[in-house]
Design a protein around this motif. Structure first.
Motif, PDB file in Angstrom:
ATOM      1  N   ALA A 110       0.831  -1.201   0.000  1.00  0.00           N
ATOM      2  CA  ALA A 110       0.000   0.000   0.000  1.00  0.00           C
ATOM      3  C   ALA A 110       0.870   1.257   0.000  1.00  0.00           C
ATOM      4  CB  ALA A 110      -0.926   0.002   1.214  1.00  0.00           C
ATOM      5  N   ALA A 111       1.957   1.236   0.747  1.00  0.00           N
ATOM      6  CA  ALA A 111       2.847   2.401   0.791  1.00  0.00           C
ATOM      7  C   ALA A 111       3.502   2.638  -0.567  1.00  0.00           C
ATOM      8  CB  ALA A 111       3.901   2.210   1.872  1.00  0.00           C
ATOM      9  N   LEU A 112       3.929   1.570  -1.226  1.00  0.00           N
ATOM     10  CA  LEU A 112       4.548   1.745  -2.540  1.00  0.00           C
ATOM     11  C   LEU A 112       3.550   2.249  -3.575  1.00  0.00           C
ATOM     12  CD1 LEU A 112       6.925  -1.331  -2.731  1.00  0.00           C
ATOM     13  CD2 LEU A 112       7.549   1.077  -2.593  1.00  0.00           C
ATOM     14  N   ILE A 113       2.325   1.763  -3.523  1.00  0.00           N
ATOM     15  CA  ILE A 113       1.298   2.254  -4.451  1.00  0.00           C
ATOM     16  C   ILE A 113       1.043   3.734  -4.196  1.00  0.00           C
ATOM     17  CG2 ILE A 113      -1.153   2.119  -5.028  1.00  0.00           C
ATOM     18  CD1 ILE A 113      -0.950  -0.901  -4.525  1.00  0.00           C
ATOM     19  N   TRP A 114       0.899   4.102  -2.925  1.00  0.00           N
ATOM     20  CA  TRP A 114       0.633   5.490  -2.570  1.00  0.00           C
ATOM     21  C   TRP A 114       1.798   6.400  -2.991  1.00  0.00           C
ATOM     22  CZ3 TRP A 114       2.687   8.697   1.472  1.00  0.00           C
ATOM     23  CH2 TRP A 114       1.934   9.826   1.734  1.00  0.00           C
ATOM     24  N   LEU A 115       3.029   5.969  -2.717  1.00  0.00           N
ATOM     25  CA  LEU A 115       4.186   6.775  -3.091  1.00  0.00           C
ATOM     26  C   LEU A 115       4.338   6.877  -4.604  1.00  0.00           C
ATOM     27  CD1 LEU A 115       6.801   5.585  -0.454  1.00  0.00           C
ATOM     28  CD2 LEU A 115       5.773   7.847  -0.644  1.00  0.00           C
ATOM     29  N   GLY A 116       4.082   5.774  -5.313  1.00  0.00           N
ATOM     30  CA  GLY A 116       4.196   5.803  -6.771  1.00  0.00           C
ATOM     31  C   GLY A 116       3.185   6.730  -7.408  1.00  0.00           C
ATOM     32  N   VAL A 117       1.951   6.687  -6.928  1.00  0.00           N
ATOM     33  CA  VAL A 117       0.916   7.577  -7.471  1.00  0.00           C
ATOM     34  C   VAL A 117       1.251   9.026  -7.146  1.00  0.00           C
ATOM     35  CG1 VAL A 117      -1.504   8.238  -7.251  1.00  0.00           C
ATOM     36  CG2 VAL A 117      -0.897   5.835  -7.493  1.00  0.00           C
ATOM     37  N   ASN A 118       1.685   9.282  -5.917  1.00  0.00           N
ATOM     38  CA  ASN A 118       2.032  10.661  -5.554  1.00  0.00           C
ATOM     39  C   ASN A 118       3.240  11.162  -6.329  1.00  0.00           C
ATOM     40  OD1 ASN A 118       0.004  11.392  -3.826  1.00  0.00           O
ATOM     41  ND2 ASN A 118       0.996  10.514  -2.038  1.00  0.00           N
ATOM     42  N   LYS A 119       4.174  10.267  -6.628  1.00  0.00           N
ATOM     43  CA  LYS A 119       5.340  10.676  -7.418  1.00  0.00           C
ATOM     44  C   LYS A 119       4.907  11.108  -8.814  1.00  0.00           C
ATOM     45  CE  LYS A 119       9.686   8.970  -9.250  1.00  0.00           C
ATOM     46  NZ  LYS A 119      10.582   7.826  -9.361  1.00  0.00           N
ATOM     47  N   GLN A 120       4.016  10.349  -9.421  1.00  0.00           N
ATOM     48  CA  GLN A 120       3.544  10.713 -10.757  1.00  0.00           C
ATOM     49  C   GLN A 120       2.705  11.978 -10.731  1.00  0.00           C
ATOM     50  OE1 GLN A 120       4.477   9.492 -13.702  1.00  0.00           O
ATOM     51  NE2 GLN A 120       5.922   8.315 -12.482  1.00  0.00           N
ATOM     52  N   LEU A 121       1.883  12.143  -9.690  1.00  0.00           N
ATOM     53  CA  LEU A 121       1.092  13.369  -9.580  1.00  0.00           C
ATOM     54  C   LEU A 121       1.991  14.584  -9.369  1.00  0.00           C
ATOM     55  CD1 LEU A 121      -1.920  12.177  -7.422  1.00  0.00           C
ATOM     56  CD2 LEU A 121      -1.929  12.761  -9.849  1.00  0.00           C
ATOM     57  N   ALA A 122       3.057  14.427  -8.600  1.00  0.00           N
ATOM     58  CA  ALA A 122       3.988  15.539  -8.393  1.00  0.00           C
ATOM     59  C   ALA A 122       4.744  15.852  -9.679  1.00  0.00           C
ATOM     60  CB  ALA A 122       4.965  15.194  -7.275  1.00  0.00           C
ATOM     61  N   TYR A 123       5.031  14.833 -10.458  1.00  0.00           N
ATOM     62  CA  TYR A 123       5.736  15.039 -11.724  1.00  0.00           C
ATOM     63  C   TYR A 123       4.916  15.896 -12.675  1.00  0.00           C
ATOM     64  CZ  TYR A 123       8.111  13.887 -16.095  1.00  0.00           C
ATOM     65  OH  TYR A 123       8.767  13.963 -17.287  1.00  0.00           O
ATOM     66  N   PHE A 124       3.611  15.677 -12.681  1.00  0.00           N
ATOM     67  CA  PHE A 124       2.729  16.451 -13.548  1.00  0.00           C
ATOM     68  C   PHE A 124       2.150  17.669 -12.833  1.00  0.00           C
ATOM     69  CE2 PHE A 124       2.375  12.164 -15.475  1.00  0.00           C
ATOM     70  CZ  PHE A 124       2.926  12.481 -16.691  1.00  0.00           C
ATOM     71  N   GLU A 125       2.602  17.949 -11.628  1.00  0.00           N
ATOM     72  CA  GLU A 125       2.155  19.079 -10.813  1.00  0.00           C
ATOM     73  C   GLU A 125       0.637  19.088 -10.652  1.00  0.00           C
ATOM     74  OE1 GLU A 125       3.806  22.617 -12.481  1.00  0.00           O
ATOM     75  OE2 GLU A 125       5.853  21.963 -12.130  1.00  0.00           O
ATOM     76  N   ALA A 126       0.093  17.909 -10.357  1.00  0.00           N
ATOM     77  CA  ALA A 126      -1.358  17.765 -10.206  1.00  0.00           C
ATOM     78  C   ALA A 126      -1.757  17.594  -8.750  1.00  0.00           C
ATOM     79  CB  ALA A 126      -1.841  16.572 -11.020  1.00  0.00           C
ATOM     80  N   GLY A 127      -0.900  17.949  -7.823  1.00  0.00           N
ATOM     81  CA  GLY A 127      -1.205  17.770  -6.406  1.00  0.00           C
ATOM     82  C   GLY A 127      -0.761  16.408  -5.918  1.00  0.00           C
ATOM     83  N   PHE A 128      -1.347  15.969  -4.830  1.00  0.00           N
ATOM     84  CA  PHE A 128      -1.006  14.651  -4.308  1.00  0.00           C
ATOM     85  C   PHE A 128      -2.139  14.146  -3.435  1.00  0.00           C
ATOM     86  CE2 PHE A 128       0.493  17.699  -1.235  1.00  0.00           C
ATOM     87  CZ  PHE A 128       0.163  17.140  -0.018  1.00  0.00           C
ATOM     88  N   PHE A 129      -2.128  12.839  -3.165  1.00  0.00           N
ATOM     89  CA  PHE A 129      -3.106  12.218  -2.281  1.00  0.00           C
ATOM     90  C   PHE A 129      -2.658  12.370  -0.842  1.00  0.00           C
ATOM     91  CE2 PHE A 129      -4.292   9.172  -5.867  1.00  0.00           C
ATOM     92  CZ  PHE A 129      -5.389   9.913  -6.209  1.00  0.00           C
ATOM     93  N   SER A 130      -3.586  12.616   0.041  1.00  0.00           N
ATOM     94  CA  SER A 130      -3.241  12.734   1.461  1.00  0.00           C
ATOM     95  C   SER A 130      -3.008  11.344   2.048  1.00  0.00           C
ATOM     96  CB  SER A 130      -4.358  13.460   2.215  1.00  0.00           C
ATOM     97  OG  SER A 130      -5.521  12.655   2.214  1.00  0.00           O
TER      98      SER A 130
END
Length: 91
Positions: A29-49
């Motif tokens: 779960a941590a890797l999924i959360w970090l991976g999604v947040n990394k991609q969202l940060a890359y596109f400057e689309a925010g992040f999941f809490s």
């Protein structure tokens, strides 16, 4: 009396499988959360809490509790999906 013992054994086996599954599902779960947040940060689309991380852990725990024999297959499928996405994104 025998019926009560079998019910307690059933409950114990479910709880043991739940705690054993947490050993694998929390890092997943941590890797999924970090991976999604990394991609969202890359596109400057925010992040999941972090509530999404906790919700993902709760979902994995519920799956492990409801389907103790199927859960390793589910987790294996998730890991194969993570590896496919990783290759696709070029990490």
């Amino acid at each position: 009396m025998a019926r009560n013992r079998s019910q307690v054994g059933f409950l114990e086996s479910r709880l043991i499988s739940l705690f054993a599954s947490l050993f694998f599902s929390v890092p997943t779960a941590a890797l999924i959360w970090l991976g999604v947040n990394k991609q969202l940060a890359y596109f400057e689309a925010g992040f999941f809490s972090s509530t999404y991380l906790i919700a993902c852990i709760i979902v994995f725990s519920a799956l492990a509790l409801l389907f103790p024999k199927l859960f390793p297959s589910i987790l294996g499928g998730i890991w194969r999906g993570i590896l496919k996405i990783e290759r696709w994104w070029g990490w």
